[in-house]
Design an enzyme around this catalytic site. Structure first.
Site, mmCIF file in Angstrom:
data_model
loop_
_atom_site.group_PDB
_atom_site.id
_atom_site.type_symbol
_atom_site.label_atom_id
_atom_site.label_comp_id
_atom_site.label_asym_id
_atom_site.label_seq_id
_atom_site.Cartn_x
_atom_site.Cartn_y
_atom_site.Cartn_z
ATOM 1 N N LYS A 148 44.046 42.848 43.632
ATOM 2 C CA LYS A 148 43.351 41.862 44.459
ATOM 3 C C LYS A 148 44.336 40.994 45.249
ATOM 4 O O LYS A 148 45.409 40.677 44.745
ATOM 5 C CB LYS A 148 42.512 40.936 43.564
ATOM 6 C CG LYS A 148 41.445 41.653 42.787
ATOM 7 C CD LYS A 148 40.879 40.781 41.676
ATOM 8 C CE LYS A 148 39.886 39.762 42.172
ATOM 9 N NZ LYS A 148 39.124 39.162 41.032
ATOM 10 N N SER A 223 34.361 39.132 42.224
ATOM 11 C CA SER A 223 35.307 38.925 43.288
ATOM 12 C C SER A 223 36.231 40.123 43.523
ATOM 13 O O SER A 223 36.905 40.169 44.544
ATOM 14 C CB SER A 223 36.160 37.689 42.984
ATOM 15 O OG SER A 223 36.926 37.891 41.820
ATOM 16 N N SER A 247 33.755 39.390 37.590
ATOM 17 C CA SER A 247 34.500 39.863 38.761
ATOM 18 C C SER A 247 35.036 41.294 38.697
ATOM 19 O O SER A 247 35.271 41.896 39.735
ATOM 20 C CB SER A 247 35.661 38.917 39.057
ATOM 21 O OG SER A 247 35.169 37.714 39.575
#
Ligand SMILES: *[C@@H]1O[C@H](CO)[C@@H](O)[C@H](O)[C@H]1NC(C)=O
Ligand SMILES: *[C@@H]1O[C@H](CO)[C@@H](O)[C@H](O)[C@H]1NC(C)=O
Length: 543
Positions: A148, A223, A247
């Site tokens: 990420k 996320s 997430s």
């Protein structure tokens, strides 16, 4: 409701009249609940109906892969590199080409280090030819991975989706990135996240929106949205996710891949967003986002803090015949939409498959009332996380003012996304009472720990429906609560793909075990995949 709550202890077992009164009250309550659920269902349907007009033209499908290697597990790719069936450079180039082919449609990868990755691959190829490698220390030697954008990776963009950090580059690797690299994996690039990672859609002011590879009109969740999207699109065989409220699992679910959350406390959080790894108690954890169940175990062995490894008993063998299976179809939080028929079908499919081999029949759990407060409990514990949201929002240069920011959002001049401001407003609202939240959390943890012990799994819905249209999450802001409740508990959980819905979107379930029973969680996923009950189905035609 204006019913009187207090009753004297004596009236508990009470007179027949009091009993009747209680029954009547109960019925009234149930009717009201049913009415609310009905209203909610109509509203949900109406939202989808309206949005379907916006997106009905969306017929684009990702191109099929040109090379079968892209479909394979990271484990089998590592094996091929080790056995010199394919060079590491070829592997890295194949994945880079795939990213270049799909990324302009899904917008998942937001910074890359392709030239460096190719150079690293060449070095590895030389070392393999010269027999300079100790493969036991490098389980993913030469296998590409992505991470990420909110997790620090040396030299890569590190904005966490915040305009204030637009030009920020990471000055070092996060702990978990460092660990994967030292297992031999090669970082290709970093992927998109929501602003400050706190929303169930991956969209921000720096890089824009990530689209679902199964249907560009749908959200990828958040996320780790960019991760799940690029993994299912076959641009990366290994995704490194983090998870504080679903997430890893939510995007995993929406994108039809495995999303794993380790038992909380097993990884060092240094470099995950603003964290330095020294914070006290936190709900955040992390784990793999992958297409194949077999990759999860070697992956978590790589990222767990070595001293914590013995706790997880990862070498334990489980006899699945002795497994105790529990399941829940409607956890019953009224803030969350009802779990729909196709999603319940996925739960039943997994339960049936396990029931066929276990000695003890599967048991459906009902009326665990803490699950009805999933969202409230998570929200309470979020307020105990380290850091101040209002300052994080402005990159710790002062504090954002909630009412000013709200006005700016509505005037269209804000530097922030609407969810970021919603979260800011939320920090101003009263919290549940400490005593209540802590008691209920303890009760739920105890109940499930006793029930699951070392040989039980809970099959639990991930969320009410498959991936919804972009922006519809604003109308259902609490629908992520069935992921988040397991961050409250700290249990290991994996969200697994269970076929596609009638609209061609991934279905799935969560497999939950008690603290430190990560191995059991993974064993069950592996078993179900071998039986073809669960598994990744590509978002494109197979050649
Ligand atoms: C994507 O969703 C829209 C709206 O539901 C639908 O009309 C379209 O056929 C879907 N596209 C694909 C490729 O499945
Ligand atoms: C992210 O990285 C790319 C490639 O290094 C760079 O071109 C771009 O400007 C970066 N984005 C931002 C917002 O800094």
């Amino acid at each position: 409701m204006s019913v009187k709550k207090r009753e004297s202890p004596k009236s508990k077992s009470g007179s027949p009249r009091k009993k009747r009164e209680r029954t009547r009250r109960q019925i009234a309550c149930n009717l009201l609940t049913m009415f609310l659920v009905f209203l909610r269902t109509i509203l949900d349907w109406a939202i989808d109906f309206v949005f379907s007009f916006l997106y009905e033209e969306q017929k684009f499908q990702l191109p099929p892969v040109e090379n079968e290697l892209l479909l394979q597990s990271a484990t089998s790719i590592a094996g091929k590199i080790k056995n010199k069936e394919i060079s590491c450079e070829e592997v890295v180039r194949l994945f880079i080409q795939r990213i270049e082919l799909v990324n302009f449609k899904i917008n998942a990868v937001v910074d890359n280090r392709f030239p460096e990755a190719i150079e690293e691959a060449k070095v590895i190829d030389k070392q393999i030819v010269n027999n300079e490698i100790d493969f036991s220390k490098k389980p993913f030697l030469g296998v590409p991975f992505t991470s990420k954008e909110s997790t620090a990776a040396l030299g890569q963009n590190f904005s966490i989706g915040s305009l204030k950090r637009k030009h920020e580059k990471a000055k070092e690797d996060a702990y978990i990135v460092e660990r994967l690299k030292s297992a031999g994996a090669i970082l290709l690039g970093v992927t998109n996240v929501p602003e400050l990672c706190l929303w169930s859609e991956t969209r921000n002011m720096v890089f824009g929106q990530t689209n679902n590879p199964y249907n560009l009109s749908r959200t990828v969740g958040g996320s780790s949205g960019g991760e799940a999207a690029i993994v299912t699109a076959c641009g990366s065989p290994l995704g490194l996710g983090t998870d504080i409220g679903g997430s890893c699992r939510m995007p995993g679910f929406y994108c039809g891949v495995y999303g794993y959350k380790l038992t909380t406390g097993c990884i060092n959080t240094r470099g995950m967003g603003f964290r330095n790894g020294k914070e006290p108690k936190t709900m955040v954890s992390g784990g793999p986002i992958v297409k194949h169940a077999e990759d999860m175990l070697p992956f978590i062995k790589c990222i767990v803090i070595p001293e914590k490894l013995p706790l997880l008993k990862l070498d334990r063998k489980h006899d699945l015949k002795q497994l105790k299976v529990f399941y829940i179809e409607q956890p019953g939080d009224l803030k969350v939409s009802s779990v729909n028929g196709e999603m319940i079908g996925a739960i039943r499919k997994c339960v049936r498959a396990l029931d066929e081999i276990t000695v003890v029949p599967a048991e459906k759990l009902e009326n665990i009332k803490q699950f009805e407060k999933s969202y409230d409990l998570w929200r309470y514990w979020m307020s105990k996380e380290p850091g101040n949201y209002a300052s994080a929002l402005v990159n710790n240069e002062g504090e954002a003012c909630w009412w000013l920011e709200t006005i700016k959002v509505f005037l269209g001049v804000s530097q922030h996304t609407l969810p970021a401001i919603m979260k800011l407003i939320d920090t101003q609202l009263p919290l549940p009472k400490d005593q209540w939240a802590q008691d209920e959390t303890d009760k739920l943890k105890k109940k499930l720990t006793d029930l699951l012990a070392d040989d039980g799994v809970l099959i639990f819905p991930p969320c009410p429906t498959p991936a919804t249209y972009h922006y519809t999450t604003f109308f259902r802001p609490y629908n992520f609560a069935y992921w988040a409740i397991f961050n409250v508990l700290g249990f290991p959980v994996v969200s697994v793909p269970v076929g596609l819905s009638k609209d061609g979107l991934p279905l799935g379930v969560q497999i939950v075990t008690s603290t430190n029973n990560d191995k059991l969680c993974i064993d069950v996923a592996n078993y179900l995949e071998k039986q073809s009950v669960i598994g990744w189905e590509p978002p494109f035609r197979r050649n």
